[in-house]
Scaffold this active site. Structure first.
Site, PDB file in Angstrom:
ATOM      1  N   GLY A 256       0.798  -1.226   0.000  1.00 45.23           N
ATOM      2  CA  GLY A 256       0.000   0.000   0.000  1.00 45.23           C
ATOM      3  C   GLY A 256       0.825   1.268   0.000  1.00 45.23           C
ATOM      4  CD  GLN A 257       6.885   2.799   0.391  1.00 47.20           C
ATOM      5  OE1 GLN A 257       7.253   1.623   0.303  1.00 47.20           O
ATOM      6  NE2 GLN A 257       7.725   3.789   0.637  1.00 47.20           N
TER       7      GLN A 257
ATOM      8  CG  HIS B  69       5.899   7.847   4.809  1.00 44.07           C
ATOM      9  ND1 HIS B  69       6.326   7.534   3.543  1.00 44.07           N
ATOM     10  CD2 HIS B  69       4.625   7.411   4.881  1.00 44.07           C
ATOM     11  CE1 HIS B  69       5.345   6.949   2.873  1.00 44.07           C
ATOM     12  NE2 HIS B  69       4.304   6.844   3.671  1.00 44.07           N
TER      13      HIS B  69
ATOM     14  CG  HIS C 234       1.115   6.663   7.733  1.00 40.15           C
ATOM     15  ND1 HIS C 234       0.386   7.477   6.894  1.00 40.15           N
ATOM     16  CD2 HIS C 234       1.813   5.832   6.920  1.00 40.15           C
ATOM     17  CE1 HIS C 234       0.622   7.145   5.640  1.00 40.15           C
ATOM     18  NE2 HIS C 234       1.485   6.146   5.620  1.00 40.15           N
TER      19      HIS C 234
HETATM   20  P1  5GP Z   1       1.977   5.649   1.995  1.00 40.80           P
HETATM   21  O1  5GP Z   1       0.806   5.223   1.199  1.00 40.80           O
HETATM   22  O2  5GP Z   1       3.188   5.746   1.108  1.00 40.80           O
HETATM   23  O3  5GP Z   1       2.221   4.863   3.248  1.00 40.80           O
HETATM   24  O4  5GP Z   1       1.638   7.097   2.530  1.00 40.80           O
HETATM   25  C1  5GP Z   1       1.836   8.249   1.791  1.00 40.80           C
HETATM   26  C2  5GP Z   1       1.013   9.321   2.466  1.00 40.80           C
HETATM   27  O5  5GP Z   1       1.413  10.554   1.919  1.00 40.80           O
HETATM   28  C3  5GP Z   1      -0.499   9.190   2.234  1.00 40.80           C
HETATM   29  O6  5GP Z   1      -1.162   9.084   3.476  1.00 40.80           O
HETATM   30  C4  5GP Z   1      -0.862  10.459   1.479  1.00 40.80           C
HETATM   31  O7  5GP Z   1      -2.099  10.983   1.898  1.00 40.80           O
HETATM   32  C5  5GP Z   1       0.285  11.385   1.785  1.00 40.80           C
HETATM   33  N1  5GP Z   1       0.608  12.327   0.744  1.00 40.80           N
HETATM   34  C6  5GP Z   1       0.624  12.112  -0.600  1.00 40.80           C
HETATM   35  N2  5GP Z   1       1.008  13.216  -1.256  1.00 40.80           N
HETATM   36  C7  5GP Z   1       1.252  14.151  -0.303  1.00 40.80           C
HETATM   37  C8  5GP Z   1       1.687  15.511  -0.373  1.00 40.80           C
HETATM   38  O8  5GP Z   1       1.918  16.082  -1.433  1.00 40.80           O
HETATM   39  N3  5GP Z   1       1.851  16.165   0.796  1.00 40.80           N
HETATM   40  C9  5GP Z   1       1.576  15.569   2.005  1.00 40.80           C
HETATM   41  N4  5GP Z   1       1.743  16.299   3.092  1.00 40.80           N
HETATM   42  N5  5GP Z   1       1.162  14.290   2.109  1.00 40.80           N
HETATM   43  C10 5GP Z   1       1.004  13.593   0.962  1.00 40.80           C
END
Ligand code: 5GP
Length: 144
Positions: free
Chosen positions: A98-99, A105, A107
């Protein structure tokens, strides 16, 4: 998991370089923390290392140490600001997990029993609300 080189143009790398904006709550030597643009709950915050790394498997032990300590600090501040009964700390490795942004990072997501969590990375939050939530978290970090 896909084996690809780190993309220096991913959105979090741009935020680190100041080429894209974010509602920053913590800005320190090794890590940056800012509001998730598409939060799964009010106060949803992301904590990232400055080290240009895609996922947990590539992060140095020192980088991980800094990152988890910063995450704990941010989680304390989010808890103090929003007073949720639960707190989810999550970290996804690879598109299959789901990344969606390929700079590692954590959450930090406030949770409350009975309140469903929307899917991640779906709905962009109101900018004023994000700014206000960031200010609430910063105030807690400043208070120590
Ligand atoms: P992942 O799915 O990789 O674990 O989480 C990526 C997170 O980054 C998601 O929760 C998404 O909402 C957030 N995100 C995506 N694009 C941006 C952005 O441009 N700025 C910020 N602050 N968060 C973002």
């Amino acid at each position: 998991m896909r084996a690809m080189a780190y993309d220096p143009d991913n959105i979090f790398a741009k935020i680190l370089r100041g080429e894209a904006s974010a509602h920053v709550v913590l800005d320190e030597e090794h890590c940056l923390a800012f509001m998730d643009l598409m939060p799964q709950a009010p106060g949803h915050t992301l904590v990232i290392p400055r080290e240009p790394v895609e996922n947990l498997f590539d992060l140095s032990d020192a980088g991980l140490s800094h990152l988890i300590v910063a995450t704990k600090r941010v989680a304390h501040a989010v808890r103090a600001a929003f007073n949720p009964p639960g707190m989810m700390i999550a970290q996804l490795n690879g598109a299959d997990a789901g990344q969606t942004v390929f700079h590692i990072h954590f959450h930090v997501i406030p949770r409350k029993g009975g309140v469903a969590m929307p899917l991640h990375a779906r709905t962009v939050a109101d900018a004023a609300e994000l700014a206000d939530n960031a200010a609430r978290i910063r105030a807690q970090l400043d208070a120590g």
